[in-house]
Structure formats: C-alpha cells, structure tokens
Design an enzyme around this catalytic site. Sequence first.
Site, PDB file in Angstrom:
ATOM      1  N   HIS A 410     -28.425   4.551 -20.540  1.00 10.11           N
ATOM      2  CA  HIS A 410     -29.392   3.530 -20.142  1.00 10.11           C
ATOM      3  C   HIS A 410     -29.611   3.448 -18.643  1.00 10.11           C
ATOM      4  CE1 HIS A 410     -29.678   1.465 -24.114  1.00 10.11           C
ATOM      5  NE2 HIS A 410     -28.471   1.978 -24.260  1.00 10.11           N
ATOM      6  N   LYS A 601     -36.319 -10.895 -15.082  1.00 12.00           N
ATOM      7  CA  LYS A 601     -35.384  -9.805 -15.397  1.00 12.00           C
ATOM      8  C   LYS A 601     -34.163 -10.014 -14.508  1.00 12.00           C
ATOM      9  CE  LYS A 601     -38.699  -6.933 -14.193  1.00 12.00           C
ATOM     10  NZ  LYS A 601     -38.901  -5.647 -14.835  1.00 12.00           N
ATOM     11  N   ARG A 602     -33.085  -9.284 -14.761  1.00  7.11           N
ATOM     12  CA  ARG A 602     -31.939  -9.385 -13.872  1.00  7.11           C
ATOM     13  C   ARG A 602     -32.351  -9.122 -12.430  1.00  7.11           C
ATOM     14  NH1 ARG A 602     -26.783  -9.918 -16.175  1.00  7.11           N
ATOM     15  NH2 ARG A 602     -26.176  -9.937 -13.983  1.00  7.11           N
ATOM     16  N   LYS A 607     -35.086  -3.321  -8.786  1.00  9.54           N
ATOM     17  CA  LYS A 607     -36.200  -3.961  -9.477  1.00  9.54           C
ATOM     18  C   LYS A 607     -37.183  -4.584  -8.493  1.00  9.54           C
ATOM     19  CE  LYS A 607     -33.296  -4.924 -13.545  1.00  9.54           C
ATOM     20  NZ  LYS A 607     -33.955  -4.266 -14.683  1.00  9.54           N
ATOM     21  N   THR A 709     -37.910  -3.282 -21.045  1.00 13.02           N
ATOM     22  CA  THR A 709     -38.350  -3.729 -22.363  1.00 13.02           C
ATOM     23  C   THR A 709     -39.139  -5.035 -22.227  1.00 13.02           C
ATOM     24  OG1 THR A 709     -36.131  -4.654 -22.597  1.00 13.02           O
ATOM     25  CG2 THR A 709     -36.607  -2.622 -23.791  1.00 13.02           C
ATOM     26  N   LYS A 713     -42.669  -6.643 -24.078  1.00 14.67           N
ATOM     27  CA  LYS A 713     -42.878  -8.000 -24.596  1.00 14.67           C
ATOM     28  C   LYS A 713     -44.132  -8.612 -23.979  1.00 14.67           C
ATOM     29  CE  LYS A 713     -37.916  -8.225 -24.899  1.00 14.67           C
ATOM     30  NZ  LYS A 713     -36.683  -8.516 -24.127  1.00 14.67           N
TER      31      LYS A 713
HETATM   32  C1  62N Z   1     -31.083  -1.553 -19.208  1.00 13.39           C
HETATM   33  F1  62N Z   1     -20.896  -1.266 -17.421  1.00 13.39           F
HETATM   34  N1  62N Z   1     -29.716  -1.530 -18.787  1.00 13.39           N
HETATM   35  C2  62N Z   1     -31.972  -0.700 -18.308  1.00 13.39           C
HETATM   36  F2  62N Z   1     -20.716  -3.219 -16.684  1.00 13.39           F
HETATM   37  N2  62N Z   1     -27.668  -2.486 -18.464  1.00 13.39           N
HETATM   38  O1  62N Z   1     -31.834  -1.112 -16.972  1.00 13.39           O
HETATM   39  C3  62N Z   1     -33.405  -0.879 -18.762  1.00 13.39           C
HETATM   40  F3  62N Z   1     -21.533  -1.680 -15.492  1.00 13.39           F
HETATM   41  O2  62N Z   1     -34.261  -0.059 -18.017  1.00 13.39           O
HETATM   42  C4  62N Z   1     -33.511  -0.539 -20.236  1.00 13.39           C
HETATM   43  O3  62N Z   1     -34.780  -0.875 -20.714  1.00 13.39           O
HETATM   44  C5  62N Z   1     -32.479  -1.296 -21.053  1.00 13.39           C
HETATM   45  O4  62N Z   1     -31.181  -1.074 -20.536  1.00 13.39           O
HETATM   46  C6  62N Z   1     -32.471  -0.876 -22.508  1.00 13.39           C
HETATM   47  O5  62N Z   1     -32.407   0.509 -22.608  1.00 13.39           O
HETATM   48  C7  62N Z   1     -28.949  -2.622 -18.862  1.00 13.39           C
HETATM   49  O6  62N Z   1     -29.383  -3.684 -19.296  1.00 13.39           O
HETATM   50  C8  62N Z   1     -26.725  -3.441 -18.508  1.00 13.39           C
HETATM   51  O7  62N Z   1     -26.954  -4.569 -18.907  1.00 13.39           O
HETATM   52  C9  62N Z   1     -25.354  -3.091 -18.051  1.00 13.39           C
HETATM   53  C10 62N Z   1     -24.292  -3.912 -18.374  1.00 13.39           C
HETATM   54  C11 62N Z   1     -23.026  -3.591 -17.940  1.00 13.39           C
HETATM   55  C12 62N Z   1     -22.821  -2.483 -17.176  1.00 13.39           C
HETATM   56  C13 62N Z   1     -23.861  -1.664 -16.837  1.00 13.39           C
HETATM   57  C14 62N Z   1     -25.141  -1.978 -17.281  1.00 13.39           C
HETATM   58  C15 62N Z   1     -21.477  -2.154 -16.676  1.00 13.39           C
END
Ligand code: 62N
Length: 867
Positions: A410, A601-602, A607, A709, A713
Amino acid sequence: MATRLGDESLGNKPLENRSSENTSLENRSSENRSLGNRSDKAGIGEIELLQSPDRPMTADAILEDFTHYFGRLLGRRTIRTRSPYPYQAVVFAVRDRLMERWGKTRMALERNNNRRVAYLSLEFLMGRLLRNALLNLGVEAETREALSRLGLEIEEVYERELDAGLGNGGLGRLAACFLDSCATLSLPVIGYGIRYQYGMFHQRIDNGYQVEEPDPWLREGFPWEVKRFEFAKRIKFGGRTTSYVDSRGETRYLWVDTHDVMAIPYDVPIPGYRNDVCNTLRLWSAAATDAFNLEEFNAGDYGDAVAAKNEAENITMVLYPNAETYNGQELRLKQQYFLASASLQDTIRFWQSLHGDDFAGFADKNVFQLNDTHPAIAVAELMRLLIDELHMGWDEAWDITGRTMAYTNHTLLPEALEKWPVAMFRRLLPRLLEIIYEINARFIAEISHRWPGDSERIRRMSLIQEGDEPMIRMAYLAIVGSFSVNGVAGLHSRLLREGLFRDFAELWPHKFNNKTNGVTQRRWLAACNPGLSDLITEAIGDDWVVDLSQIGRLRDHADDREFQRLWRHVKLANKVRLSRRLTELTGIEVPPAMMFDVQVKRLHEYKRQLLNVLHAVHLYDRIRRGDGDELVPRAIIIGGKAAPGYAMAKRTIKCINNVARVINSDPIMADRLRMIFYPDYNVSAMELICPAADLSEQISTAGKEASGTGNMKFMMNGAITIGTLDGANVEIREAVGEDNFFLFGLNVEEVQAMRGHYRPDDIIDADSDFSRVVKLLESGHFNRFEPGVFDDVLRSIREPSDPWMTAADFRSYVDAQARANAAFRDVDDWTRKSILNTAASGRFSTDRTMRDYNDEIWHADPIVLEV
Ligand code: 62N
C-alpha cells in the site's frame, strides 16, 4: 507423521471438532422443528439444536423483538433518547436476523468445502454498523417504522452508535469495504484482525493545536460481537529454542520457556446485500493464560500475577496511530505476531476439523491475503506451525506457504517500509528468526544460481539488511513467501515493478499484478446519500447497488435540465446538512451556496495539505486586494488526524486553524471565503461530508499516494476532482474524461527529473502571487501571538531537498483552481460534470476490486446456501 496441532504442543485440548463448527441450524422442514434432536452423523456427545423459524422481517416483529430486548435483556422501562439502550435493543433485534444467516453461511462453507480466503489485517476501520446492516438485510424501512411507533427517529438511533475506529485511514477502511463486497458477492472470505480496546484516538482542537484523547469505544459494550471462547488460541513469546533428533532420525525444533498469551476471538457478522450470506470478521483479544496466573498466585505473588495479566492484555490494548511511518516498537511487533499466529492456528484447526491431519489439499483450499507487511510474519509462522507443530518437512511446508500467501503493498514511501531489528526478533520470537534465516539462506542460493557472483544483488535483495543494527525487511519476506504481489492502482503497481521491487520483479515477473482499489457503493452512496441514491434509482433503476457498472447509464441524463435541477437540489440539501454540523462543531456559519472545496484524509506532508493552505492564503490575498470579483464564494474544508509523534503534520494542523481563524474573522471575507478545520475526522464524518462536496482535493506529489480511496467516494457522490496524476486519480481521470477533472502538477517522471535541481526560492521569486502568499505567511500575519510557530512548516517549502516539491506545483495548482472557479460559475455545466463523475464511478466499486482479486488471485467459488 503429523499430529494434531495443539494436542500436546499447545497444551490445550483440541478446541474444535466437527461438532462445534457444525452446530446445525436447520429450519426448512417443519417436521424437523423440535429442539434437541440427536444427529446421526454427529456422533457421540453431539446434540443438534434445531432452530425455531426465522424471525419475520416485518415492522411488527422488529418492534416485538426490540421490546423484548429493551425490557428483558437491558432491563429498561422508559425510552430516553440519549441513552444507549434504544440503540442496543435495535442491534439485538437485527442481530437475531443476522444469526440465522450466519449459521447457514457457516454450514454452506463446510458442506461445499470451498477454497477459503483469510484477509489478514492489523486494521479494519468499520465505522458504524447499524445502518449498513439494515440496508443489506433490506429492513431499513421496517425498522424505521417500528421505531417511529415508539416515537423514535431512526437517524437519532444511528447517531448513538460509536465508530469502530480500528484503523488509521485508507488501508483500514479498504479492508472494511472489502468485507462488505465479499459478503455481497458470496465470496468465502473471513477477516482476521485485532480487537483493540482503544481505537483511533479522538482529536480535539485546542487553540488550533491537535490534542489526542483516548477512544474507549467498548465502554458501553459492542453489541455486534460474539465472544467465542472455545476457539481461543495460545500464542508464544520469548523463551529459547532447542532441538533433538526424533526416533526416525529427523531433527526437531522446540520453542520452550515461553511466556504465553491467549488469543480470544470475538466474531462480528458481515452481512451481504440481500443475499442471505453472512461472513465473519474475527477479532482477537489478548488474555493471560490461566496457568500463568495460577502459578504466581499460588506462590503467593499476587502482584506479579496481576502484572503478568496486564502485560498479556496490553498486546491488544491500543491501535498504533501511525499511518505511513512505522516506528519499530516492540509491542507493535507483538501485535503483528499475535494476529498472524492466532489466525493461522485458527485456519489450521478448522482444516483439521474437516480433514484430520491430511494436509495434501490445504494449499488448494486456503489463501491468506496480507494487508501490507503488517501481518507478513505469517509467512514464517506458517512455516513454524507446519514444521514444528505438524512435523512436516521444509520443502512440503515451503510449498504450502508459497501457494497460500499473497501480499498487497500500500505504499512506496521508504519510511513506511517495515524493518524489524534482528535483535528484537531474537528476544521476542527466537524460533521465527531461525526460520527467517533459513528462508533467506535458501533464497540467496536461488539468486546466486540465477546471477552467479552478483554479490551486490544479494546484498540488495537479502531479507536481512546488514549494518550496525541488522534489520529484517518485512516486504521482502512477504514477496519471497507469496505467490502474488499486488499494488493498489495501475500507476502504483507499475512503480513497484520498476522501482521499489525491481529486483524481485525481474526474478519473479509472474508474481506481480495490480488490483485497483475501490469503495463499497452500499455505504458510500446508498446509505450515506439517500437523496442522490433515490434520484439515481428513479432514473436508471436500482441495479447499481449490486452492479455499479450500471451507473454509467446516468450519462444519458447528464444534459437533462430537469434532472440537473433535481441533482442540484439533492446536493444543496446535503450541503445544508453539513453546514449545520460545521456550525455545531466550530461555531462558524457556512452558507450552503458556497463551493464546498474539501480535503479530508490523514495529515501527511506527501498529501500536501500545505499546498491547499497556500491556495487559501492566495484567495484571501486576492479578495483583500480587491482582485476577487471573479471568485465564486468558497468554503475550504480540511479535516484529518496527524500521528501524535509527527511534528510537521501537527504543525500543519495548527497552520490550517490559524489561517482559518484570520479568514473567518475578517468581515470582508464573509460570504466570499470560509475556511474550516473539521475536528475528529473519521468514517462517520465522511458519510456526512462526501455527499456535500463540490470539489475533491487529491493533490499529493505524483508517485506518493498509492491509490487514494476518498477520491472515489467523492467522485461517486458527484464531486469533481482537482488532482495530480497520482494513484487512482489517473484512472479516475481516464474514466471521467479530461474535461471533467481539474488536472495540475508535475507527473512522476517530471518529479524525478527535477530532483537535484529544484530551486523553490527561485520559483517563489518568479511568481508574484506566490511571493505575496509566502510573504504574508512569513510576516506572522497568521500567528501574531505565537511568533515562529510556522517557521518549520514554511522552511520546508523553501528547502531544495523538499521531497514533496510543494513549490513546484503551486502555479499549476492555482491555475487549476481558477479553472474550477470558472466552471462552478456555469451552474448547468458544473451540474453536468457532477453527474458525469458519478456516472463514471462504476469501476471504483470494491465489488469490481473483489472480483479482480478472486479471478486472478484467490480462485474461490462463491458460497451456495442451501435453498
Ligand atoms: C493507504 F505500519 N495506506 C494509502 F504502522 N496506510 O496511503 C492509500 F507504519 O493511497 C491507499 O488508497 C490505501 O492505503 C488503501 O490501499 C494507509 O492507509 C496506513 O494506514 C498505515 C498504517 C500503519 C503503518 C503504515 C501505514 C505502519
């Protein structure tokens, strides 16, 4: 010879067998409707409890059940709107109806012996479940009617449910959308996750600063879950490994002197859309082992016994609130192993309940989809279970592992790639370290065979990153142990093959594939936007709810003036609804006629919320200078949480809030420009926000957002995107056409080409708009009483090494915003673009995504319920 997993090695009795998985709920033939029939096939000690008739799906029956639970289970007599009891009683009534379907789905799964998919994820960002369950069961109208007879508004009851915030952002929400689509497609998918006691923190804004507060979401209970103590699993930590030679001359490995923790499953029902399927989300909760407590207790050390219990339960206490930056904390690794081990043991035990110790067909019947590297330790854990516990040989075990594991990536951001110190593994999971070393040794032999003498390649590809502190590269472990590696949008998957995982794609091109993300239109259109949903259904029928490709038929209505008028009417009503909420939350009035320009978003530098702020200041500056006549009234709405340890992201929140305060308190700006920071943005907030958005901000630096995503939406709900060629934006633009998308910014190749000779100062100096904006910000205009608070943020824009290249895209962003502004002035044309966006959203349903996963990775047959 294989032995039953757990008979002696796990120190507990076989926890499940055909009887416990098979408690039959049979109701078809009326002559069978007695209780307590002895089942012939079931064997000794097994009594089939035959089910009473299904509860009717009528308002009368729902009201009857509500009344029953309210009075007899919850012990209440009077309905008080703000109490949790009406909500809980409704959930229990609905749950009765889910239980019937749940039992039938479980039976069908055993009977059909389907290939099953386990979706392993540290996060499931479910949000609220009630409205979705009523929609999927098809009893929303009946439930509304039942409640109205009691004088209750169903919307008020919905509002009483707390979000299950068991995730950070897109990755966790994607897992939740996947579950909805899989149940709707009758795919045999079980979600495995962690039942965190505290989910994503709540965000409060204090003087513009983010303040984090805990999320005790289980405090009043979670009425959807069913605790399944009989399926508890034992998880080992610490200790050491020893080996011995068994009677057949084979070396066997033991992991001993461990500190064990129990994993207790809590099941949450996942109903499909009106297909009577009900899948399962199984969430593991940590508990101390009984033996552990008793030993210390008997030794008179009550304090130590309690401390041990706390330490065990700590594992699932809290969700780590970092998105996109992992911070190698030991407890996080414990969570990962805890999830992986419990879920794999669960799958193996289920297999044994049907097939005994014959694992010949196991790999044909099971797939584990790894949601990023977070559960990637499952590769090594499956090897351990097969070899150490089931006494399989390495080659057979590796064959099974490599045929059952599939990995989804991801992110391309290097700081998000998980690497765990070898030393931490040795301390916490010594047996898994040995197995990873063995996997690596065999893998390196394979590289040497293919590229003799290429030691540089070995160094690059090794699962162990050498150095002062050797690290295990979890993504590489996932790739080596999987038969499939996928990215989440076309561009992202290409960049994985050509960049991050290039060496691996060269070695195993067949493993690499793309699965573009989606969202479920049940939650993200049908449930959250009933006005638009009804309008669409009036125009094209309701097939789109289960077949979003049908929504393309809206194109025929895009030029219809009357349809446009109704479309605008719905959007306006949604904006009125959001506007009220914004005023409640912030005290700021937002006229609904304004263009609602939204970025939620986060918070993350990539971003580029900062780019949005620069544009806001630019508009503010233009209006102040009397250059704002062409500007349409605009409300800039920004929301999102910053990881508590991410200073730059937190400072950006402060910056947004301060700029907003200056704008909103300037009388000249009233009715022309508003700026709002939406506090505590979460799934439920998005359900209110996306139906009301006009403009969707997707402005990440090209090559950084894997997919996005939220962009989908917004599109589905008729917002028009302003965005870069990043992630799924590329595919969104292709689908909707370039005229209906405001494109700006450098593309991936241009971003890469600019590295090394990027001069933000020159860009600022050469652009008078940009210069004025930066000058205003640097002058302290937005932080009169807090000098210097924005220094770091502002410095980052001027940094030649700025990885996000905010300054590079300023001009083109402002120009694209001007095009959006001009387009919004043409009301009919904007409405047409809005309709065309919804109409082009057909590809971005997780129904399509899940079909792609199933056709190309899982190959599972749909569940067939007995008729
Ligand atoms: C998102 F391990 N990723 C992408 F703790 N990650 O940024 C977005 F470091 O572009 C995609 O659309 C989405 O995934 C779905 O594919 C994302 O949300 C995390 O939340 C995350 C959480 C923990 C870690 C790393 C990333 C950690």
